[in-house]
Write a protein that holds these residues in place. Structure first.
Motif, PDB file in Angstrom:
ATOM      1  N   HIS A  82      -0.120   7.837   9.785  1.00 21.86           N
ATOM      2  CA  HIS A  82      -0.115   6.902   8.878  1.00 21.86           C
ATOM      3  C   HIS A  82      -0.269   5.434   9.828  1.00 21.86           C
ATOM      4  O   HIS A  82      -0.913   4.591   9.351  1.00 21.86           O
ATOM      5  CB  HIS A  82       0.933   6.913   7.835  1.00 21.86           C
ATOM      6  CG  HIS A  82       0.836   7.789   6.697  1.00 21.86           C
ATOM      7  ND1 HIS A  82       0.262   7.412   5.472  1.00 21.86           N
ATOM      8  CD2 HIS A  82       1.406   8.999   6.621  1.00 21.86           C
ATOM      9  CE1 HIS A  82       0.220   8.375   4.665  1.00 21.86           C
ATOM     10  NE2 HIS A  82       0.793   9.565   5.424  1.00 21.86           N
TER      11      HIS A  82
ATOM     12  N   HIS B 299       2.371   1.493  -3.574  1.00 24.32           N
ATOM     13  CA  HIS B 299       1.483   1.551  -4.811  1.00 24.32           C
ATOM     14  C   HIS B 299       0.244   2.427  -4.409  1.00 24.32           C
ATOM     15  O   HIS B 299      -0.530   2.617  -5.513  1.00 24.32           O
ATOM     16  CB  HIS B 299       1.119   0.340  -5.400  1.00 24.32           C
ATOM     17  CG  HIS B 299       2.599  -0.361  -5.773  1.00 24.32           C
ATOM     18  ND1 HIS B 299       3.326   0.171  -7.004  1.00 24.32           N
ATOM     19  CD2 HIS B 299       3.269  -1.489  -5.157  1.00 24.32           C
ATOM     20  CE1 HIS B 299       4.519  -0.765  -7.077  1.00 24.32           C
ATOM     21  NE2 HIS B 299       4.127  -1.800  -6.095  1.00 24.32           N
ATOM     22  N   GLY B 300      -0.154   2.754  -3.336  1.00 26.98           N
ATOM     23  CA  GLY B 300      -1.163   3.402  -2.932  1.00 26.98           C
ATOM     24  C   GLY B 300      -2.539   2.611  -2.857  1.00 26.98           C
ATOM     25  O   GLY B 300      -2.296   1.319  -2.776  1.00 26.98           O
ATOM     26  N   GLY B 301      -3.595   3.050  -2.894  1.00 31.07           N
ATOM     27  CA  GLY B 301      -4.849   2.306  -2.866  1.00 31.07           C
ATOM     28  C   GLY B 301      -5.133   2.514  -1.287  1.00 31.07           C
ATOM     29  O   GLY B 301      -4.929   3.407  -0.587  1.00 31.07           O
ATOM     30  N   GLU B 302      -6.171   1.470  -0.896  1.00 31.69           N
ATOM     31  CA  GLU B 302      -7.013   1.591   0.209  1.00 31.69           C
ATOM     32  C   GLU B 302      -6.270   0.250   1.008  1.00 31.69           C
ATOM     33  O   GLU B 302      -6.229  -0.725   0.704  1.00 31.69           O
ATOM     34  CB  GLU B 302      -8.565   1.583   0.198  1.00 31.69           C
ATOM     35  CG  GLU B 302      -8.710   2.956  -0.550  1.00 31.69           C
ATOM     36  CD  GLU B 302     -10.521   2.914  -0.217  1.00 31.69           C
ATOM     37  OE1 GLU B 302     -10.911   2.428   0.382  1.00 31.69           O
ATOM     38  OE2 GLU B 302     -11.165   3.313  -1.163  1.00 31.69           O
ATOM     39  N   TYR B 303      -6.223   0.581   2.227  1.00 34.72           N
ATOM     40  CA  TYR B 303      -5.789  -0.579   3.233  1.00 34.72           C
ATOM     41  C   TYR B 303      -6.856  -1.620   3.255  1.00 34.72           C
ATOM     42  O   TYR B 303      -6.404  -2.887   3.212  1.00 34.72           O
ATOM     43  CB  TYR B 303      -5.263   0.029   4.725  1.00 34.72           C
ATOM     44  CG  TYR B 303      -4.274   0.719   5.062  1.00 34.72           C
ATOM     45  CD1 TYR B 303      -2.854  -0.074   4.717  1.00 34.72           C
ATOM     46  CD2 TYR B 303      -4.060   1.678   5.207  1.00 34.72           C
ATOM     47  CE1 TYR B 303      -1.775   0.423   4.970  1.00 34.72           C
ATOM     48  CE2 TYR B 303      -2.972   2.677   5.471  1.00 34.72           C
ATOM     49  CZ  TYR B 303      -1.510   1.617   5.405  1.00 34.72           C
ATOM     50  OH  TYR B 303      -0.549   2.264   5.620  1.00 34.72           O
TER      51      TYR B 303
ATOM     52  N   ARG C  94      -6.170  -3.690   0.190  1.00 32.74           N
ATOM     53  CA  ARG C  94      -5.143  -4.601   0.327  1.00 32.74           C
ATOM     54  C   ARG C  94      -4.959  -5.624   1.221  1.00 32.74           C
ATOM     55  O   ARG C  94      -5.035  -6.748   0.951  1.00 32.74           O
ATOM     56  CB  ARG C  94      -3.895  -3.820   0.775  1.00 32.74           C
ATOM     57  CG  ARG C  94      -3.671  -2.703  -0.199  1.00 32.74           C
ATOM     58  CD  ARG C  94      -2.781  -2.943  -1.427  1.00 32.74           C
ATOM     59  NE  ARG C  94      -2.494  -1.950  -2.337  1.00 32.74           N
ATOM     60  CZ  ARG C  94      -2.097  -1.927  -3.405  1.00 32.74           C
ATOM     61  NH1 ARG C  94      -1.947  -3.142  -4.033  1.00 32.74           N
ATOM     62  NH2 ARG C  94      -1.842  -0.943  -4.118  1.00 32.74           N
TER      63      ARG C  94
ATOM     64  N   LYS D 148       0.821  -1.317  -0.063  1.00 31.68           N
ATOM     65  CA  LYS D 148       0.048   0.135  -0.016  1.00 31.68           C
ATOM     66  C   LYS D 148       0.821   1.294  -0.059  1.00 31.68           C
ATOM     67  O   LYS D 148       0.467   2.221  -0.828  1.00 31.68           O
ATOM     68  CB  LYS D 148      -0.986  -0.046   1.127  1.00 31.68           C
ATOM     69  CG  LYS D 148      -2.054   1.141   1.049  1.00 31.68           C
ATOM     70  CD  LYS D 148      -1.544   2.487   1.928  1.00 31.68           C
ATOM     71  CE  LYS D 148      -2.790   3.196   1.744  1.00 31.68           C
ATOM     72  NZ  LYS D 148      -2.352   4.629   2.048  1.00 31.68           N
ATOM     73  N   LEU D 149       1.851   1.216   0.677  1.00 31.97           N
ATOM     74  CA  LEU D 149       2.623   2.250   0.862  1.00 31.97           C
ATOM     75  C   LEU D 149       3.470   2.662  -0.321  1.00 31.97           C
ATOM     76  O   LEU D 149       3.861   3.861  -0.814  1.00 31.97           O
ATOM     77  CB  LEU D 149       3.743   2.354   2.085  1.00 31.97           C
ATOM     78  CG  LEU D 149       3.141   2.271   3.424  1.00 31.97           C
ATOM     79  CD1 LEU D 149       4.193   1.988   4.348  1.00 31.97           C
ATOM     80  CD2 LEU D 149       2.317   3.433   3.833  1.00 31.97           C
TER      81      LEU D 149
END
Length: 268
Positions: free
Chosen positions: A112, A49-53, A56, A46-47
């Motif tokens: 974070h 490539h982004g997106g939502e936890y 993931r 996630k850190l």
């Protein structure tokens, strides 16, 4: 991050066994990665490539459903639930170490770490455990002494880190709560002389061994400047290609923040 994964693998065969000694082989045939590693890699991805936890965590659960996830997480992820379940368990702390490496200010690490916890462990104790672990990693990799780390964690999070392992060990039992395992894991690091010693300390308490070794190992990696190759290699060999690829990518992007440090004093 690698410190957490290696701790998880080493501790995997001790979970529930009540190990009360530091004398044991680091790796045996049954040593394996567990949900601690799977979700640590999910956080790292996630850190990167982004997106939502939440997405993931769902994805990684369905990729590794037999990794040893807790029952509540299984119900949450197995049904693709998106709302948190107010957990105070140490799952928020076991997976958070990449946050302490990736960000360069205390404020960002705190923010974070909360985000990574809130998706499931939005109970105040779940958030506190995640933040304390991530902050300890951050302080360790940015040159703080053990005394400074202890003082900050105690004052900021209210954990008592004054006890000695020899005093904790006799009466300590399996405890999956953040409040009942994160402080003890941090003491295991604080009382250590090396990365390996930190992991052995954590496991020797006889508790949630893989998770406690992951937490202590994450901070120890940051403090001591890495995981010795002869310890890291056997653990990383137990990962599959998917997990290893994210570990390698995270190391390429962020590894310079903790590796190749000169020898340092262990106390202020």
């Amino acid at each position: 991050m690698i410190g957490a994964i290696v701790g998880d693998v080493i501790g995997s065969v001790h979970e529930g066994s009540g190990t009360k000694t530091k004398e044991f082989p680091l790796f045996v045939e049954d040593s394996r990665f567990t949900d601690d590693t799977v979700l640590t890699v999910a956080v790292a991805e996630k850190l990167l490539h982004g997106g939502e936890y939440v997405n993931r965590f769902h994805r990684y659960f369905h990729l590794y459903p037999l990794a040893g996830f807790g029952g509540t997480f299984i119900r949450w992820a197995g049904t693709f639930e998106r709302e948190p379940y107010n957990s105070w368990g140490n799952g928020s702390a076991m997976r958070v170490s990449p946050v302490g490496i990736a960000f360069d200010t205390l404020e960002d690490v705190m923010s974070h770490a909360r985000q990574s916890a809130d998706v499931t462990h939005n109970h105040p104790e779940g958030v506190r455990g995640a933040q304390a672990t991530a902050v300890a990693v951050f302080l360790a990799r940015t040159g703080k002494s053990k005394d400074e780390i202890r003082s900050h964690i105690e004052s900021e999070f209210g954990y008592d880190l004054s006890a000695r392992l020899d005093d904790i060990r006799p009466g300590y039992a399996f405890d999956v709560s953040c409040q009942g395992s994160v402080p003890q894991s941090l003491v295991a690091f604080l009382e250590s002389e090396s990365y390996e010693d930190a992991v052995r300390n954590a496991i020797s308490l006889g508790g949630d061994a893989d998770t406690m070794a992951a937490i202590a190992g994450a901070v120890a990696e940051a403090f001591y400047g890495g995981v010795p190759e002869h310890i890291a290699a056997p653990a990383l060999e137990r990962l599959d290609g998917r997990l290893r690829a994210i570990v390698n990518e995270f190391s390429r992007v962020f590894g310079h923040k903790i590796w190749h440090k000169p020898p340092r004093k262990t106390h202020s």
